[in-house]
Design a protein around this motif. Structure first.
Motif, short mmCIF file in Angstrom:
data_model
loop_
_atom_site.label_atom_id
_atom_site.label_comp_id
_atom_site.label_asym_id
_atom_site.label_seq_id
_atom_site.Cartn_x
_atom_site.Cartn_y
_atom_site.Cartn_z
N PHE A 159 0.82 -1.22 0.00
CA PHE A 159 0.00 0.00 0.00
C PHE A 159 0.85 1.26 0.00
O PHE A 159 0.32 2.37 0.02
N GLU B 287 12.85 2.26 5.90
CA GLU B 287 12.68 1.42 7.09
C GLU B 287 13.86 1.73 8.02
O GLU B 287 14.99 1.31 7.76
N SER C 70 9.47 4.19 13.96
CA SER C 70 8.47 3.23 13.51
C SER C 70 9.12 2.16 12.65
O SER C 70 9.92 2.45 11.76
N SER D 250 8.47 -1.64 10.42
CA SER D 250 7.53 -2.58 9.82
C SER D 250 7.62 -3.95 10.50
O SER D 250 6.83 -4.84 10.21
N ASN E 225 -3.88 7.31 3.19
CA ASN E 225 -3.73 8.31 2.13
C ASN E 225 -3.65 7.56 0.81
O ASN E 225 -2.68 6.84 0.57
#
Ligand code: SAH
Ligand code: SF4
Length: 337
Positions: A114, A156, A187, A189, A286
């Motif tokens: 996405f 990442e 953050s 994944s 978004n």
């Protein structure tokens, strides 16, 4: 560039060239307290040392390719690096302060289905200085102070682990940008081994995990990293992290229409993280023109929120910011190529 060096590395360099340690601290404060943009502004540093610094380091600024201001005040920057690659940073203004979202890599290799940042793969990691300079330069352009940093831009961060940790060190250091660790969030994944490394870091920086799915089947589809580190391993790493650090983990969950936003998903999510010192941040998607995914409508998002809330889990529904300027990570960069 000189911004690549945390204070300890700068001290090490100064010792190597037979300079006193305190000189390194002086130089560091010129960079991050007085915010000079030219070596000659360091008036208490002797010429001989300045010449050495000039021949060994650059003191650059990015080329600002674009600065887009959204109707809600969110500002997005497209910066050009030395090698002509471009990166993004996004400034969000809140009542409580200014939050900057920074990039850690040119592109991303994780390739979530996405996300615009993954479209072109990873070209390279950012250096420490390239991460730090995003903060310095936005503060300079806007003449304000950034009070919060979210390391959630392109890339990442745990795939560029060492540089990200050094950049955090400079952002947090009392002689550096001096942003409190609790005001910095990173953050991932879900690179499980790095979550264990992160638990051993000396600072109290917040950890956010991009979850987005509650079953391996769906997460495999949305985030192929799940095929390497599945949900069980990921949740176990989070549990161990919480036990070791006594800190809370944030789970980010993008709501994708008809994909992961049903009442059943909300219940599965609650079950998955029940009992953990965690909170859930629901994110409106978004939309990205290259993908079919659609944003969940507001009403449905609130229903999802309510289910989780009623189960006694801390949850927020993120405000939408900067939609009109392609604020989702990687969207501006991919449009400019
Ligand atoms: N690579 C890291 C950090 C950068 S992405 C990670 O994935 O966590 C930061 C967050 O933005 C992630 O939660 C990611 O899933 C989310 N994201 C990516 N594309 C998005 C989009 N189009 N709309 C909303 N959130 C998006
Ligand atoms: Fe990379 Fe994060 Fe985008 Fe996934 S969501 S492709 S990990 S930047």
């Amino acid at each position: 560039m000189i911004y690549d060096l945390p204070l300890d590395d700068l001290i090490e360099y100064f010792e190597k060239i037979n300079e006193k340690k305190f000189r390194a601290s002086q130089v560091f404060e010129w960079l991050y307290k007085k915010r000079i943009s030219n070596f000659d502004e360091m008036t208490n540093i002797k010429k001989e040392l300045l010449d050495k610094l000039k021949s060994n380091f650059t003191l650059p600024r990015f080329n600002v390719i674009e600065r887009l201001v959204s109707s809600d005040g969110t500002t997005k920057y497209l910066f050009e690096l030395d090698d002509k690659n471009t990166i993004e940073a996004v400034l969000m203004k809140y009542q409580w302060g200014n939050s900057l979202c920074v990039t850690t890599q040119v592109g991303c290799n994780i390739g979530c289905s996405f996300c615009a940042s993954g479209l072109l793969g990873k070209y390279r990691d950012l250096t420490v200085g390239e991460i730090v300079l995003q903060v310095l330069q936005v503060e300079e352009i806007e003449d304000l102070r950034v009070s919060n940093i979210v390391i959630m831009g392109i890339g990442e961060p745990f795939d560029n682990y060492d540089n990200t940790m050094k950049a955090i060190n400079i952002m947090n250091h009392p002689k550096g940008l001096e942003i409190g660790a609790r005001h910095i969030s990173v953050s991932t994944s879900g690179l499980v081994p790095k979550i264990y490394d992160f638990a051993d870091e000396p600072f109290q920086v917040n950890l956010a995990i991009s979850l987005h799915a509650t079953t391996d089947e769906l997460r495999d589809e949305l985030m192929k990293i799940n095929k390497t580190y599945n949900l069980e391993e990921l949740i176990k790493a989070c549990k161990d992290y919480i036990a070791k650090t006594n800190r809370r983990v944030t789970f980010e969950y993008i709501l994708l229409k008809g994909v992961n936003d049903s009442a059943a998903h909300a219940n599965q999510l609650s079950n998955l993280i029940r009992g953990l010192n965690a909170y859930v941040n629901l994110i409106p998607y978004n939309e990205v023109s290259e993908f079919e995914f659609k944003r969940t409508d507001k009403k449905k998002a609130l229903e999802f929120y309510d289910i989780i809330k009623k189960r006694g889990i801390n949850v927020t529904l993120r405000q939408e910011k900067g939609i009109d300027i392609f604020a989702a990570c990687g969207q501006l960069r991919s449009k400019s190529m």
